[in-house]
Design a protein around this motif. Sequence first.
Motif, PDB file in Angstrom:
ATOM      1  N   GLU A 361       0.838  -1.203   0.000  1.00  0.00           N
ATOM      2  CA  GLU A 361       0.000   0.000   0.000  1.00  0.00           C
ATOM      3  C   GLU A 361       0.869   1.248   0.000  1.00  0.00           C
ATOM      4  N   ALA A 362       1.917   1.243   0.832  1.00  0.00           N
ATOM      5  CA  ALA A 362       2.821   2.396   0.893  1.00  0.00           C
ATOM      6  C   ALA A 362       3.587   2.544  -0.416  1.00  0.00           C
ATOM      7  N   LEU A 363       3.994   1.414  -1.012  1.00  0.00           N
ATOM      8  CA  LEU A 363       4.730   1.464  -2.273  1.00  0.00           C
ATOM      9  C   LEU A 363       3.864   2.067  -3.371  1.00  0.00           C
ATOM     10  N   ALA A 364       2.621   1.613  -3.474  1.00  0.00           N
ATOM     11  CA  ALA A 364       1.721   2.137  -4.509  1.00  0.00           C
ATOM     12  C   ALA A 364       1.480   3.635  -4.306  1.00  0.00           C
ATOM     13  N   MET A 365       1.258   4.044  -3.058  1.00  0.00           N
ATOM     14  CA  MET A 365       1.003   5.457  -2.776  1.00  0.00           C
ATOM     15  C   MET A 365       2.217   6.321  -3.100  1.00  0.00           C
ATOM     16  N   SER A 366       3.414   5.797  -2.833  1.00  0.00           N
ATOM     17  CA  SER A 366       4.627   6.582  -3.100  1.00  0.00           C
ATOM     18  C   SER A 366       4.813   6.837  -4.591  1.00  0.00           C
ATOM     19  N   LEU A 367       4.203   5.988  -5.410  1.00  0.00           N
ATOM     20  CA  LEU A 367       4.326   6.131  -6.867  1.00  0.00           C
ATOM     21  C   LEU A 367       3.097   6.794  -7.487  1.00  0.00           C
ATOM     22  N   GLY A 368       2.178   7.277  -6.629  1.00  0.00           N
ATOM     23  CA  GLY A 368       0.993   7.971  -7.138  1.00  0.00           C
ATOM     24  C   GLY A 368      -0.177   7.060  -7.436  1.00  0.00           C
ATOM     25  N   GLY A 369      -0.143   5.818  -6.901  1.00  0.00           N
ATOM     26  CA  GLY A 369      -1.220   4.868  -7.175  1.00  0.00           C
ATOM     27  C   GLY A 369      -1.981   4.479  -5.923  1.00  0.00           C
ATOM     28  N   GLU A 370      -2.764   3.438  -6.059  1.00  0.00           N
ATOM     29  CA  GLU A 370      -3.583   2.946  -4.953  1.00  0.00           C
ATOM     30  C   GLU A 370      -3.511   1.425  -4.926  1.00  0.00           C
ATOM     31  N   TRP A 371      -3.349   0.851  -3.740  1.00  0.00           N
ATOM     32  CA  TRP A 371      -3.244  -0.597  -3.611  1.00  0.00           C
ATOM     33  C   TRP A 371      -4.606  -1.190  -3.236  1.00  0.00           C
ATOM     34  N   ASN A 372      -5.006  -2.244  -3.961  1.00  0.00           N
ATOM     35  CA  ASN A 372      -6.245  -2.970  -3.674  1.00  0.00           C
ATOM     36  C   ASN A 372      -5.875  -4.359  -3.176  1.00  0.00           C
ATOM     37  N   PRO A 373      -6.118  -4.665  -1.901  1.00  0.00           N
ATOM     38  CA  PRO A 373      -5.688  -5.934  -1.314  1.00  0.00           C
ATOM     39  C   PRO A 373      -6.287  -7.137  -2.046  1.00  0.00           C
ATOM     40  N   PRO A 374      -5.616  -8.305  -1.926  1.00  0.00           N
ATOM     41  CA  PRO A 374      -6.106  -9.512  -2.614  1.00  0.00           C
ATOM     42  C   PRO A 374      -7.537  -9.872  -2.227  1.00  0.00           C
ATOM     43  N   ALA A 375      -8.302 -10.309  -3.224  1.00  0.00           N
ATOM     44  CA  ALA A 375      -9.681 -10.770  -3.011  1.00  0.00           C
ATOM     45  C   ALA A 375      -9.959 -11.863  -4.029  1.00  0.00           C
ATOM     46  N   TRP A 376     -10.880 -12.766  -3.685  1.00  0.00           N
ATOM     47  CA  TRP A 376     -11.224 -13.865  -4.588  1.00  0.00           C
ATOM     48  C   TRP A 376     -12.202 -13.372  -5.651  1.00  0.00           C
ATOM     49  N   ILE A 377     -11.929 -13.724  -6.908  1.00  0.00           N
ATOM     50  CA  ILE A 377     -12.818 -13.326  -8.009  1.00  0.00           C
ATOM     51  C   ILE A 377     -13.157 -14.559  -8.855  1.00  0.00           C
ATOM     52  N   GLN A 378     -14.228 -14.424  -9.651  1.00  0.00           N
ATOM     53  CA  GLN A 378     -14.596 -15.439 -10.648  1.00  0.00           C
ATOM     54  C   GLN A 378     -14.498 -14.828 -12.038  1.00  0.00           C
ATOM     55  N   ARG A 379     -14.651 -15.674 -13.044  1.00  0.00           N
ATOM     56  CA  ARG A 379     -14.536 -15.198 -14.430  1.00  0.00           C
ATOM     57  C   ARG A 379     -15.589 -14.144 -14.753  1.00  0.00           C
ATOM     58  N   THR A 380     -16.730 -14.212 -14.075  1.00  0.00           N
ATOM     59  CA  THR A 380     -17.827 -13.288 -14.365  1.00  0.00           C
ATOM     60  C   THR A 380     -17.793 -12.050 -13.482  1.00  0.00           C
ATOM     61  N   ASP A 381     -16.717 -11.852 -12.734  1.00  0.00           N
ATOM     62  CA  ASP A 381     -16.644 -10.731 -11.798  1.00  0.00           C
ATOM     63  C   ASP A 381     -16.767  -9.393 -12.535  1.00  0.00           C
ATOM     64  N   SER A 382     -17.656  -8.519 -12.040  1.00  0.00           N
ATOM     65  CA  SER A 382     -17.866  -7.224 -12.686  1.00  0.00           C
ATOM     66  C   SER A 382     -17.364  -6.075 -11.829  1.00  0.00           C
ATOM     67  N   THR A 383     -16.743  -6.391 -10.675  1.00  0.00           N
ATOM     68  CA  THR A 383     -16.257  -5.331  -9.799  1.00  0.00           C
ATOM     69  C   THR A 383     -14.867  -4.858 -10.202  1.00  0.00           C
TER      70      THR A 383
END
Length: 419
Positions: A361-383
């Motif tokens: 999270e700190a690494l992404a923020m230092s480069l101007g981005g945002e970190w999204n923690p791991p989450a389980w997804i399926q092939r049909t995921d629309s999020t």
Amino acid sequence: LELIELQTGIANSAFFTPTEYRRYIELYNQRREVGYANFVADAFVDEVEVSEEAMLEHFEANAASFQTEESVDLEYIEVLGDELAAEVEVTEDALLAYYEEEQARFVTEEQRRARHILFTGDDAETRAQEAMGRLEAGEDFEVLAMELSDDPGTSAQGGDLGWVGRGLLVGPFEDTLYAMELGAVEGPVETGFGFHVIRLDEINAGDVQPFEQVREELAEELRLRESEDGFYTRATELADRAFDAFDELATVATQMELSLQSFAGFTRSGTVSPFADSAAVVQAAFSPEVLEQGENSGPIELTDDHVLVLRVAAHHPPTEQSFEAVREEVEQALIRAEAERLAADAAQAFVEAFDAQADLEALAMSLGGEWNPPAWIQRTDSTLPTQLVATAYRLGKPQADAPITEPVPLASGDFAVLL
């Protein structure tokens, strides 16, 4: 047509073996755990500076893309259903005639409430006659129905059939019921179900709603019906007169006492338009007959109660614009392109600096981005963005000591790093 039929036949004859179908289900329901760093191009816009020289160079190299959009000036005549409806006057005589025409809708048929005792079997008639004797001797109908009736649906309720109208009961039963006086008991009455003993408990006489009670409802219906008829007649007349006039609409507007309207700069894309849905108008206005030969269009139906005809009064082909006219557009295009490049650079820097033990999270923020923690997804995921989901299922299974980091360009122009 034969080729389409052949293709359809082959497609419809396709089948899966059990093994193939099981494999399909396994793949479809497969899940993957995904985390990602997101680098949005807009976050880098403030870091971008564009020189005048760069803008001029870009403009000269891409002058064709900064042309004005092709457009036309339109003249048109509309027929609108709401305007016709507001003009419709419904007379009292017409309402009374409509009431007579529709009177069946406002008639409530007579209903009767009865109880019965049903007897079935070889001795049904004899048992029914015995029940009649017991009733004549003063025994209670409801009690006898619960004791004797072979109808499981009504016996527990003392034989109560509820309110019934004509046409709901079998012939002999209904004929007897509607010939009875209130409170009378009749039987045995034979039907296909057995023998019945019937008592008439209540009568709800049929009724007719009076004209005054339904007057407003009828007026609204009649006004709508007459306006629809009037709309169709007017729309047909407009189409016929526009066809006869061929290449002008002024006389049509005068003859029909309708407004001749105009709109300047109607674009081929339909984005500059007086109409909510421009697709049909674009098709008509830019057709060869209307645009090149100057003819009046045929009727264009925008909705069920909105029709128009049009002609092109002037045509404006695409023209080159001066740099000053599009300066802001050029500047924004260059700023956006540079911001997207910076987002891609930041994503690459994230990949190069990645350490499984690091604070992502700190690494992404230092480069101007945002970190999204791991989450389980399926092939049909629309999020998640489609490109991320597709990439996640394209990559192989990561090793425990070597997690996969994959830069992913997104359709929005942003950049992400999949982990």
